[in-house]
Design an enzyme around this catalytic site. Sequence first.
Site: not given
Ligand code: AQP
Length: 330
Positions: A111, A193, A196
């Site tokens: 970022k 990736k 969400k």
């Molecule tokens: N696309 C993914 N594939 C595999 N594992 C995933 N995880 C998240 N997205 C994927 C795993 O889910 C757990 C919780 O993740 P998180 O929601 O706390 O954080 P994140 O990885 O930052 O998820 P996002 O969806 O990408 O959130 P934002 O959009 O807010 O940044 C973790 O073990 C993660 O690896």
Amino acid sequence: MERMLSGIKPSGQLTLGNYIGALRNFVKYQDDYEMIVFIANLHCITVYQDPKELRKNLKDAVALYLACGLDPEKAIIFLQSDVMEHAQLGHILCCNTYMGELNRMTQYKDKASKGETGLTAGFYVYPTLMAADILIYDADYVPVGEDQKQHVELARDIANRFNNRYSETFRVPEPVVQKVGARIMSLSDPNKKMSKSDHGDKGCIYLLDDLNVARKKVMSAVTDSIGMINFDPVNQPGISNLIQIMASLNGESIEKVVEKYKDCGYGEFKKAVADVVCDTLSKIQERYHEIINSNELEKVLEEGAKKASYLAHKKLLKVQRKVGLDIFKK
Ligand code: AQP
């Protein structure tokens, strides 16, 4: 029994990536480990969240934890902010972390290098809060997706540093990254990736998506012009991602999926993936609707916070003693 800890940050609705990379594994692990799973709401607010929307996302996340099969009789399930010791230990660990280490964290680096303005101090130091989440329970293992491994490594470094400086205090945790499904990619851009916070992106399948919408997203997944079902993430990232989704949800190996569909066209393969995805979502959603408006959620969180607070409080007192923060022994 060895202890395992993990959490999800509901900064939006939970996705199929969260399910494959995290939730479904928690459900498997709860039989073999002392499982502690929390809703990382303090991590959510490192980026501004509309309070009303955040509250809904948090409630949905607890309901989805249960709908996916987490059992409060086997796992401790709680809301991070209900156990205040996380933030207190977070501060102490922040004082045992160097800025150089935080500068190297990929999420911050990405970022910052894009020149994003408005990054908060909370976002910058959140890896130290994550270290506190883990170390406060003396977790042996932390199951994470590929992208979170670096944070567990930082937690290990902080634990070792603290242990050397103040004497043995924290257990040094091990990250657990599964072989298949550790990084599910966006269906519309398979080099990115599935996240969400990509609101409204048709490359992201949410666990509460209408089944027709989810099916459409799979059917319009970006693929390639090669026309062969191969697992080759470099040259065929879209198809490889679909293979990975299918293998994860069916509990089959990548090789088995490739062998089974190698003579199919992309349309036929996508339909098979869509069937498996919709079948998974429909089971989760059925259970979600049974619990979302019951009083089960409140009870689960209250009970979970009680159990987690007991462990966290004991540990925090020990840490404060080692650091020299207390005057009289409590
Ligand atoms: N696309 C993914 N594939 C595999 N594992 C995933 N995880 C998240 N997205 C994927 C795993 O889910 C757990 C919780 O993740 P998180 O929601 O706390 O954080 P994140 O990885 O930052 O998820 P996002 O969806 O990408 O959130 P934002 O959009 O807010 O940044 C973790 O073990 C993660 O690896």
